[in-house]
Every structure is written in C-alpha cells, then in structure tokens.
Design an enzyme around this catalytic site. Structure first.
Site, PDB file in Angstrom:
ATOM      1  N   ASP A 147      28.306  31.014  12.409  1.00  0.00           N
ATOM      2  CA  ASP A 147      28.755  31.934  13.460  1.00  0.00           C
ATOM      3  C   ASP A 147      27.554  32.669  14.045  1.00  0.00           C
ATOM      4  O   ASP A 147      26.822  33.352  13.337  1.00  0.00           O
ATOM      5  CB  ASP A 147      29.744  32.948  12.879  1.00  0.00           C
ATOM      6  N   LYS A 198      28.592  33.382  21.247  1.00  0.00           N
ATOM      7  CA  LYS A 198      29.397  34.350  22.001  1.00  0.00           C
ATOM      8  C   LYS A 198      28.649  34.786  23.251  1.00  0.00           C
ATOM      9  O   LYS A 198      27.420  34.855  23.266  1.00  0.00           O
ATOM     10  CB  LYS A 198      29.711  35.573  21.138  1.00  0.00           C
ATOM     11  N   TYR A 214      22.752  38.257  19.176  1.00  0.00           N
ATOM     12  CA  TYR A 214      22.032  38.326  17.907  1.00  0.00           C
ATOM     13  C   TYR A 214      20.561  37.946  18.072  1.00  0.00           C
ATOM     14  O   TYR A 214      19.759  38.167  17.166  1.00  0.00           O
ATOM     15  CB  TYR A 214      22.670  37.414  16.862  1.00  0.00           C
ATOM     16  N   HIS A 258      32.495  38.138  23.655  1.00  0.00           N
ATOM     17  CA  HIS A 258      32.111  38.971  22.514  1.00  0.00           C
ATOM     18  C   HIS A 258      32.885  40.292  22.466  1.00  0.00           C
ATOM     19  O   HIS A 258      33.294  40.736  21.395  1.00  0.00           O
ATOM     20  CB  HIS A 258      30.607  39.238  22.553  1.00  0.00           C
TER      21      HIS A 258
END
Length: 284
Positions: free
Chosen positions: A44, A74, A49, A107
């Site tokens: 994931d 996302k 990130y 997201h």
C-alpha cells in the site's frame, strides 16, 4: 496469503504492507524486500508518501513476478480534478515501474480549495479514474477517509462504484456506521494505522492476559482484531523482525469475549478523524 474478493472479482490479499513515513532509501527498499520474502503480496503506497520510486526499485531488485503482487497508490490532495488524474496516475506508474496499478484511491474527500464544492470535485476526479479503470491501467478503484455522505455522492453518480474505502480503524475507532454502509454497498474496508493504540492497550490487565493466552504480541492481537472485524489491515515497519511478526497472524482468531472487549474499548486519545472539516496536507 488469504484474499478478499472485490466487487469486480479482483482478489486482494487480506493483509497489506504500508509505506507511510518510510522515505529512507535503504530502509524502504530493504523493508519491501523483507515483506515480500515473508509473504506479503499487498503493498500500500501513495503519491503523498513520496517514496513510490523506492517501491519500484525494491520490486525490480526482488525479481518477484508483478502479476503476483497487489500494488496500491493514492491521488495527491493537490491533484484533484478530472484534468489532473491521468497525469498523476502516469507519474505513479512510472515511479513504481509498472504498467498498471491493482488499486488506486482518492486519498481524502475534502481538500484545500474544495471545501464548498467537494461533491463536484470528487465526481469529476472519479470520472477520470473510471476512464483509467476501463482502460486497464487501474484494475480497481476506490477511496480513502470517505464518510457516508462522501460515498453517497459517488455511488449515486458513478458508473463504477468505489470498490474499497481505506479508513482509520483500530480498537477505540471502529467506524461502525461507515463500515455498515460499505458492507451494504459491497465496498471492502481497509484499516490503516491498526496499531495506533498499542502502547496504551498493552497496559490493560485484560490485554496482558490475551498476550499469554494466544502467545502473540500486542501488534499481532491488534492486526487479528482488524481481520476479525472483516477489514483488511495495513501494517508498516522498517524493522525486519517486526515485518516477520506482523505477517504471523493467520494461525489464530480472537474468541468472542476477547474480540468484544477490544471492540468496546474506548480511550480519549483515540477518536474518529473529522473527514468533513479537516484539510489534509497538500504535497506539491
């Protein structure tokens, strides 16, 4: 690895390895390699990130067949809108060095600049994701942090309903109403940050008894709780022994009384997030 079947028939592993806050190149690559080695097949990730390239590097080094992995990313909060989605997906594909993503999520439902028009914003964003889904670049599409009103907005207008909703879930934050709605709509719920209350719960006498009873760690108990709640937990770590530990959750189940104790447990430090009024960070 066990699987759950999404609404379109796609199989998704019931335990995922998350990449949030894992931006050190050496640690990120080694953690993904270790996760695959111990049995994780579900990775994931998210553009926010800022480590999609590191996942791509790890996957190349692993030599593991792409078709046997389930990769998620996302949409950045700053990239909502029909015109942005295709560019964002192409960027994620390039960074992760893959031709397709198994799952792609919005997201957050309400982002900066779209407080009043979030409904239209999400519909336009979703329309572009539907197109990429039909083209095969996205094998499944879904959302993250969506409450019932956010989901209803898409379900009532979409050609393809969201297949996944990723939510903050752990003892103390079980989001029952949203989970019930998702179940009615055939939307699989993923549980992020399932270990959040670990340091607090381990002080409870009842929980210490559980650790001895099941001969499991606190992290394993919390992951099992999410599995027994019929959600798909996403766990993360850069420590090799913890990656092994977090995968070792398929040889036991919580009995009804222990599950109910964790299900009813509450603590003032752990509350549901305000997905309507919070404005998550914008990553440029």
């Amino acid at each position: 690895m066990e699987n759950v079947t999404l609404a379109n028939g796609l199989k998704m592993p019931v335990l995922g390895f998350g990449m949030w806050q894992n931006t050190n190149e050496d640690e990120a690559v080694k953690s993904v390699l270790k996760a695959i080695e111990v049995g994780f097949r579900h990775i994931d990730n998210a553009a926010a990130y800022q480590n999609e390239e590191l996942v791509g590097k790890a996957l190349r080094e692993s030599g593991f067949p792409r078709e046997q992995l389930f990769l998620t990313s996302k949409l950045r909060n700053a990239a909502h809108g029909y015109e942005n989605v295709r560019r964002e997906v192409e960027e994620s594909l390039k960074k992760m060095d893959t031709d397709y993503l198994d799952l792609y999520l919005i997201h957050w439902p309400v982002v900066e600049g779209h407080g009043e028009d979030w409904a239209e914003d999400n519909r336009e964003t979703w329309k572009a994701m539907e197109e990429l889904y039909k083209e095969g670049k996205l094998k499944a599409i879904g959302v993250s942090n969506f409450s019932i009103n956010h989901l209803e907005n898409l379900v009532s207008h979409a050609e393809v309903k969201p297949m996944v909703n990723q939510l903050l879930i752990h003892p103390g934050v079980t989001q029952d109403e949203v989970r019930d709605y998702c179940r009615e709509q055939g939307i699989v719920v993923q549980a992020y940050s399932p270990l959040n209350p670990l340091s607090v719960l381990r002080k409870e006498d009842r929980v210490r008894e559980m650790l001895q009873k099941y001969d499991k760690t606190m992290a394993q108990i919390l992951l099992r709780f999410c599995l027994d709640l019929d959600t798909v937990p996403l766990t993360k770590s850069a420590h090799m022994y913890r990656i092994e530990e977090n995968f070792d959750v398929f040889d036991f189940e919580l009995d009804e009384k222990d599950f109910e104790y964790l299900y009813q447990w509450q603590h003032s430090d752990f509350q549901e997030s305000d997905n309507q009024n919070e404005r998550p960070p914008q990553i440029s």
